[in-house]
Enzyme design. Structure first.
Site, short mmCIF file in Angstrom:
data_model
loop_
_atom_site.label_atom_id
_atom_site.label_comp_id
_atom_site.label_asym_id
_atom_site.label_seq_id
_atom_site.Cartn_x
_atom_site.Cartn_y
_atom_site.Cartn_z
N CYS A 295 0.82 -1.21 0.00
CA CYS A 295 0.00 0.00 0.00
C CYS A 295 0.86 1.27 0.00
CB CYS A 295 -0.98 -0.03 1.16
SG CYS A 295 -2.42 1.05 0.88
N HIS A 379 -3.90 -5.15 0.24
CA HIS A 379 -3.51 -5.63 1.57
C HIS A 379 -3.57 -7.15 1.64
CE1 HIS A 379 -3.34 -1.90 4.15
NE2 HIS A 379 -3.85 -1.43 3.03
N GLU A 381 -2.49 -9.02 3.91
CA GLU A 381 -2.70 -9.49 5.29
C GLU A 381 -4.19 -9.54 5.64
OE1 GLU A 381 -3.43 -5.23 5.83
OE2 GLU A 381 -2.08 -6.42 4.57
#
Length: 407
Positions: A295, A379, A381
């Site tokens: 990001c 993202h 994660e």
């Protein structure tokens, strides 16, 4: 609002049964008002949800159907007011384990139909949790119409006022007085103050606790531009000793820690003014050690390669964004949160675009042809999901181990 909340309870239940505590109380609600105003002059009336008071920020929308607590505590939402497109917010409550940082960084919240918590992991109601943290919200707003306006006109300044003295005029003054995000360095406002070694793995749902990470097989330094905790957990779960450093840490200070790799985290706002990080990354790239960015980290890396960034009309925020890998044609559903993007035409010749958004064709992944360096705009994660791209952490860890210099 109180009547609508009672209507969603299971048959035979009462507010007392599940210990509802939505500030304000039904008695107080009769004297309280809430208004949301946009910089374009439009005003939306609702009811208070969370703290009373006022807030100003950039109004943006998120299309995720779950994970509102993780979103609210993501430092990347600094100076923003979030509109959730999913109407039922609050239905799973809140708990300490799901917080992605130590604070709520969003400036405010706009929802359609708040719901009481009904989840075995819940520790509190969302409205009470917001009130305790001073976060101003507004409920019973036509969020569908509001999001249509943002899609047509773009993200814009907004103001929320909630309380006895709330007026539409005050909300409009806040909206028109908001300075915007372009050109502002918000990374300095959210980064940690001192280095820290991260020692926590992902949450183990069966045990109800965070896992202990394996014995480290390599060391990485992670730049904290506004880093979510789950990123650090997934790095640690790959057998990496993770030393987290403030965003302003120089390249010399990072290299003095003898890292086998460097990670560049997510973060809020405009990447263009974060020049100190760009300079540090440029120096780190010259060493040839592996670098992985997510990001804001992806945008910082691109700038270190000489690229430019630009502001998107209304940004990419949600858990259902399709991204295409150009080499394989594989499509991943990703979690995203960014209002700026990398200008593809400004990239250096040795930088390769690896992934693109299937919504607008913007750059979603980069890699260098001559160095062990890559990044993604989305993202991996998750937190909240989906988990299609979680293997990127294993890829980075393997790259770090393969390229490290033997001790």
């Amino acid at each position: 609002m109180w009547r609508s909340l009672r209507a969603c309870l299971p048959r035979g239940w009462s507010a007392h049964t599940i210990k509802l505590s939505f500030p304000p109380s039904p008695e107080e609600e009769a004297t309280l008002h809430a208004y949301l105003a946009l910089a374009d002059g439009s005003v939306w009336e609702g009811v208070p949800f969370g703290a009373t008071g006022e807030a100003a920020g950039e109004l943006c929308f998120n299309t995720s159907m779950t994970g509102y607590q993780e979103i609210l505590t993501d430092p990347s939402y600094a100076e923003q007011i979030i509109v959730f497109t999913y109407p039922h917010i609050g239905n799973v409550g809140v708990n300490a384990a799901d917080e992605e940082s130590d604070a709520v960084y969003a400036k405010g919240l706009v929802v359609r139909a708040p719901r009481p918590a009904s989840n075995w992991r819940s520790e509190d109601e969302l409205a009470r949790w917001l009130a305790a943290r001073g976060v101003v919200g507004i409920a019973e707003v036509d969020t569908r119409a509001l999001v249509r306006r943002l899609r047509e006109q773009g993200a814009m300044g907004a103001g929320i006022v909630a309380g006895e003295d709330a007026t539409p005029e005050r909300a409009l003054a806040l909206a028109r007085g908001f300075a915007g995000l372009a050109g502002r360095d918000l990374v300095r406002t959210v980064t940690r103050k001192a280095p820290e070694t991260w020692r926590e793995g992902p949450f183990d749902l069966a045990r109800g606790a965070f896992a202990k990470p394996p014995v480290p097989r390599a060391r990485v330094v992670a730049y904290d531009f506004g880093c979510k905790r789950n990123i650090l957990r997934l790095l640690a779960a790959q057998g990496l000793e993770v030393v987290v450093v403030p965003a302003t840490t120089s390249a010399d200070e990072v290299l003095a820690l003898a890292p086998d790799g460097v990670f560049l985290s997510n973060g809020p706002g405009d990447p263009a003014p974060v020049r100190y990080a760009v300079q540090a990354v440029r120096r780190i790239l010259d060493t040839g050690i592996p670098v992985f960015g997510i990001c804001m980290g992806h945008q910082i890396l691109a700038q270190a390669l000489g690229a430019r960034t630009y502001k998107l009309k209304f940004g990419h925020r949600g858990g259902n964004h399709p991204v295409k890998e150009l080499a394989t044609g594989r499509v991943k559903i990703t979690s995203q949160n960014h209002g700026f993007a990398v200008d593809a035409d400004s990239l250096a010749a040795h930088a390769e675009i690896t992934e693109i958004s299937l919504f607008d064709g913007s750059v979603e992944g980069l890699a260098l042809r001559d160095r062990p360096v890559f990044s993604v705009q989305y993202h991996p994660e998750a937190s909240p999901g989906p988990h299609d791209a979680e293997d990127l952490f294993r890829r980075f860890a393997d790259l770090v181990v393969q390229t490290r210099t033997p001790a």
